[in-house]
Motif scaffolding. Sequence first.
Motif, PDB file in Angstrom:
ATOM      1  N   ARG A  79       7.211   8.451 -53.904  1.00 19.00           N
ATOM      2  CA  ARG A  79       7.242   7.112 -54.511  1.00 19.00           C
ATOM      3  C   ARG A  79       8.000   6.131 -53.625  1.00 19.00           C
ATOM      4  N   GLN A  80       9.136   6.553 -53.082  1.00 18.88           N
ATOM      5  CA  GLN A  80       9.921   5.672 -52.226  1.00 18.88           C
ATOM      6  C   GLN A  80       9.148   5.346 -50.948  1.00 18.88           C
ATOM      7  N   SER A  81       8.484   6.331 -50.367  1.00 16.59           N
ATOM      8  CA  SER A  81       7.689   6.092 -49.167  1.00 16.59           C
ATOM      9  C   SER A  81       6.519   5.159 -49.468  1.00 16.59           C
ATOM     10  N   THR A  82       5.910   5.332 -50.633  1.00 15.15           N
ATOM     11  CA  THR A  82       4.800   4.461 -51.010  1.00 15.15           C
ATOM     12  C   THR A  82       5.281   3.027 -51.154  1.00 15.15           C
ATOM     13  N   ASN A  83       6.412   2.821 -51.781  1.00 14.93           N
ATOM     14  CA  ASN A  83       6.950   1.464 -51.941  1.00 14.93           C
ATOM     15  C   ASN A  83       7.237   0.810 -50.598  1.00 14.93           C
ATOM     16  N   TRP A  84       7.866   1.554 -49.685  1.00 17.39           N
ATOM     17  CA  TRP A  84       8.155   1.013 -48.358  1.00 17.39           C
ATOM     18  C   TRP A  84       6.879   0.707 -47.596  1.00 17.39           C
ATOM     19  N   LEU A  86       3.835   0.077 -48.826  1.00 17.43           N
ATOM     20  CA  LEU A  86       3.169  -1.075 -49.415  1.00 17.43           C
ATOM     21  C   LEU A  86       3.858  -2.371 -49.010  1.00 17.43           C
ATOM     22  N   GLY A  87       5.169  -2.355 -48.969  1.00 13.19           N
ATOM     23  CA  GLY A  87       5.909  -3.533 -48.528  1.00 13.19           C
ATOM     24  C   GLY A  87       5.622  -3.881 -47.080  1.00 13.19           C
ATOM     25  N   CYS A  88       5.628  -2.881 -46.220  1.00 11.13           N
ATOM     26  CA  CYS A  88       5.357  -3.121 -44.796  1.00 11.13           C
ATOM     27  C   CYS A  88       3.935  -3.613 -44.577  1.00 11.13           C
ATOM     28  N   SER A  89       2.976  -3.011 -45.268  1.00 15.16           N
ATOM     29  CA  SER A  89       1.591  -3.443 -45.092  1.00 15.16           C
ATOM     30  C   SER A  89       1.379  -4.844 -45.655  1.00 15.16           C
ATOM     31  N   GLY A  90       2.062  -5.173 -46.749  1.00 16.10           N
ATOM     32  CA  GLY A  90       1.947  -6.519 -47.312  1.00 16.10           C
ATOM     33  C   GLY A  90       2.510  -7.576 -46.382  1.00 16.10           C
ATOM     34  N   VAL A  91       3.696  -7.327 -45.838  1.00 17.75           N
ATOM     35  CA  VAL A  91       4.320  -8.282 -44.915  1.00 17.75           C
ATOM     36  C   VAL A  91       3.481  -8.426 -43.646  1.00 17.75           C
ATOM     37  N   ILE A 120      -2.731  -6.628 -36.211  1.00 19.15           N
ATOM     38  CA  ILE A 120      -3.771  -5.783 -36.801  1.00 19.15           C
ATOM     39  C   ILE A 120      -3.659  -4.364 -36.262  1.00 19.15           C
ATOM     40  N   ILE A 121      -3.399  -4.249 -34.964  1.00 22.44           N
ATOM     41  CA  ILE A 121      -3.216  -2.921 -34.377  1.00 22.44           C
ATOM     42  C   ILE A 121      -1.995  -2.240 -35.001  1.00 22.44           C
ATOM     43  N   LEU A 122      -0.944  -2.997 -35.286  1.00 27.89           N
ATOM     44  CA  LEU A 122       0.243  -2.443 -35.946  1.00 27.89           C
ATOM     45  C   LEU A 122      -0.053  -2.050 -37.391  1.00 27.89           C
ATOM     46  N   LEU A 123      -0.954  -2.769 -38.030  1.00 27.71           N
ATOM     47  CA  LEU A 123      -1.283  -2.505 -39.431  1.00 27.71           C
ATOM     48  C   LEU A 123      -2.047  -1.189 -39.602  1.00 27.71           C
ATOM     49  N   ILE A 124      -2.778  -0.767 -38.601  1.00 27.23           N
ATOM     50  CA  ILE A 124      -3.584   0.464 -38.703  1.00 27.23           C
ATOM     51  C   ILE A 124      -2.713   1.691 -38.990  1.00 27.23           C
ATOM     52  N   PRO A 125      -1.631   1.968 -38.231  1.00 29.80           N
ATOM     53  CA  PRO A 125      -0.824   3.147 -38.573  1.00 29.80           C
ATOM     54  C   PRO A 125      -0.108   3.021 -39.913  1.00 29.80           C
ATOM     55  N   VAL A 126       0.245   1.792 -40.303  1.00 26.60           N
ATOM     56  CA  VAL A 126       0.898   1.606 -41.600  1.00 26.60           C
ATOM     57  C   VAL A 126      -0.067   1.983 -42.720  1.00 26.60           C
ATOM     58  N   LEU A 127      -1.308   1.545 -42.616  1.00 26.74           N
ATOM     59  CA  LEU A 127      -2.298   1.891 -43.630  1.00 26.74           C
ATOM     60  C   LEU A 127      -2.647   3.381 -43.596  1.00 26.74           C
ATOM     61  N   ALA A 128      -2.650   3.978 -42.398  1.00 24.36           N
ATOM     62  CA  ALA A 128      -2.895   5.417 -42.304  1.00 24.36           C
ATOM     63  C   ALA A 128      -1.781   6.192 -43.002  1.00 24.36           C
ATOM     64  N   PHE A 129      -0.544   5.744 -42.857  1.00 22.24           N
ATOM     65  CA  PHE A 129       0.567   6.396 -43.537  1.00 22.24           C
ATOM     66  C   PHE A 129       0.435   6.244 -45.049  1.00 22.24           C
ATOM     67  N   LEU A 130      -0.046   5.085 -45.501  1.00 22.20           N
ATOM     68  CA  LEU A 130      -0.261   4.872 -46.931  1.00 22.20           C
ATOM     69  C   LEU A 130      -1.313   5.833 -47.474  1.00 22.20           C
ATOM     70  N   VAL A 131      -2.357   6.075 -46.705  1.00 22.34           N
ATOM     71  CA  VAL A 131      -3.372   7.047 -47.120  1.00 22.34           C
ATOM     72  C   VAL A 131      -2.767   8.444 -47.185  1.00 22.34           C
ATOM     73  N   TRP A 132      -1.929   8.793 -46.208  1.00 24.27           N
ATOM     74  CA  TRP A 132      -1.285  10.108 -46.188  1.00 24.27           C
ATOM     75  C   TRP A 132      -0.385  10.296 -47.412  1.00 24.27           C
ATOM     76  N   VAL A 133       0.381   9.273 -47.752  1.00 21.85           N
ATOM     77  CA  VAL A 133       1.263   9.360 -48.912  1.00 21.85           C
ATOM     78  C   VAL A 133       0.430   9.466 -50.195  1.00 21.85           C
ATOM     79  N   GLY A 134      -0.679   8.757 -50.252  1.00 20.77           N
ATOM     80  CA  GLY A 134      -1.577   8.877 -51.402  1.00 20.77           C
ATOM     81  C   GLY A 134      -2.137  10.278 -51.534  1.00 20.77           C
TER      82      GLY A 134
END
Length: 85
Positions: A10-15, A17-22, A50-64
């Motif tokens: 949950r904590q990783s998901t919150n972080w 989501l915050g990073c991907s939103g910003v 956008i290139i930076l956003l790709i690993p952030v979204l990949a991490f979000l998928v992993w946490v999901g």
Amino acid sequence: MLWNVPSDIRQSTNWTLGCSGVTSLLVIACFIANGFSRSENWLVVGLLLIILLIPVLAFLVWVGYLRIQWCRWLKEQTGESDVQR
């Protein structure tokens, strides 16, 4: 890396989501600034974000995925305890 502990997930998901939103807001701001100033610098910065956003979204998928595994494990545990009684 991460264990299937709900509070960690949950904590990783919150972080994440915050990073991907910003990062997404910064990308949008860069493309808007590129439209107003017609400078190549804003376009390059937007593409780098956008290139930076790709690993952030990949991490979000992993946490999901870890969250889904945890929920499945919980369902199996409740099923086993009912059978033992």
